[in-house]
Design a protein around this motif. Structure first.
Motif, PDB file in Angstrom:
ATOM      1  N   MET A  74       0.843  -1.201   0.000  1.00  0.00           N
ATOM      2  CA  MET A  74       0.000   0.000   0.000  1.00  0.00           C
ATOM      3  C   MET A  74       0.872   1.243   0.000  1.00  0.00           C
ATOM      4  O   MET A  74       1.851   1.339   0.744  1.00  0.00           O
ATOM      5  N   THR A  75       0.481   2.188  -0.852  1.00  0.00           N
ATOM      6  CA  THR A  75       1.122   3.498  -0.919  1.00  0.00           C
ATOM      7  C   THR A  75       0.066   4.546  -0.571  1.00  0.00           C
ATOM      8  O   THR A  75      -1.110   4.220  -0.401  1.00  0.00           O
ATOM      9  N   VAL A  76       0.470   5.804  -0.511  1.00  0.00           N
ATOM     10  CA  VAL A  76      -0.482   6.874  -0.211  1.00  0.00           C
ATOM     11  C   VAL A  76      -1.638   6.867  -1.211  1.00  0.00           C
ATOM     12  O   VAL A  76      -2.784   7.123  -0.840  1.00  0.00           O
ATOM     13  N   GLU A  77      -1.357   6.537  -2.468  1.00  0.00           N
ATOM     14  CA  GLU A  77      -2.420   6.508  -3.469  1.00  0.00           C
ATOM     15  C   GLU A  77      -3.525   5.526  -3.085  1.00  0.00           C
ATOM     16  O   GLU A  77      -4.678   5.710  -3.460  1.00  0.00           O
ATOM     17  N   GLY A  78      -3.197   4.513  -2.311  1.00  0.00           N
ATOM     18  CA  GLY A  78      -4.177   3.519  -1.880  1.00  0.00           C
ATOM     19  C   GLY A  78      -5.043   3.955  -0.713  1.00  0.00           C
ATOM     20  O   GLY A  78      -5.960   3.238  -0.317  1.00  0.00           O
ATOM     21  N   LEU A  79      -4.767   5.124  -0.154  1.00  0.00           N
ATOM     22  CA  LEU A  79      -5.530   5.608   0.998  1.00  0.00           C
ATOM     23  C   LEU A  79      -6.795   6.357   0.614  1.00  0.00           C
ATOM     24  O   LEU A  79      -7.678   6.528   1.441  1.00  0.00           O
ATOM     25  N   LYS A  80      -6.860   6.808  -0.628  1.00  0.00           N
ATOM     26  CA  LYS A  80      -8.007   7.640  -1.010  1.00  0.00           C
ATOM     27  C   LYS A  80      -9.310   6.855  -0.945  1.00  0.00           C
ATOM     28  O   LYS A  80      -9.346   5.650  -1.171  1.00  0.00           O
TER      29      LYS A  80
END
Length: 164
Positions: A74-80
């Motif tokens: 998971m990266t920040v892009e996966g938090l949205k």
């Protein structure tokens, strides 16, 4: 030598041919276009490249992509959220002014995700130790700690209503 691996990146099944020597940082940033993963020191000391692998914060610059085979990244892009909304952790960083140049922010946010995910309540000194692998050249870390302290407290209260 190229090997075919399968992994889940931000919830999406992904299959890649990767070189045995390719870092997870290079795979995520250069091949998958996930630019929240920053290339900083390249020796695992600055925290700019921090991502979660099976829920654990790691420095992706010193983690081979091969090692992520069969795992969830998971990266920040996966938090949205489903409509592109920010996560509560990202909102806390913004509201507490914990973002300046932004280079260290994605790595700190991913560490915050791991910290919040433990379900434990941490004091400021414990949080300071937990983020000690992150370098921020713009701040004295106070606003970062404010954001982390806030989101840890909010999450703890939400999951432990009996402690109110």
């Amino acid at each position: 030598m190229l090997n075919i691996i399968r992994l889940k990146v931000n919830g999406k099944e992904t299959e890649l041919a990767v070189d045995d020597r390719e870092s997870l940082l290079d795979t995520l940033r250069n091949r998958l276009g996930l630019t929240s993963v920053k290339k900083g020191c390249e020796v695992g000391e600055c925290g700019a490249c921090t991502v979660l692998v099976d829920g654990e914060a790691i420095d992706s610059c010193i983690y081979l992509t091969m090692w992520a085979s069969g795992k969830s990244v998971m990266t920040v892009e996966g938090l949205k959220g489903p409509n592109g909304e920010l996560s509560p952790i990202q909102k806390a960083f913004i509201e507490e002014a914990a973002v300046q140049c932004g280079f260290c922010t994605p790595g700190l946010i991913m560490s915050a995700v791991e910290i919040v995910g433990t379900g434990k309540k941490y004091n400021r000194d414990e949080l300071r130790k937990l983020i000690s692998g992150h370098l921020c050249r713009c701040t004295g870390y106070e606003n970062i700690l404010n954001a982390m302290e806030r989101i840890v407290e909010e999450t703890y209260r939400a999951t432990h209503p009996e402690c109110e």
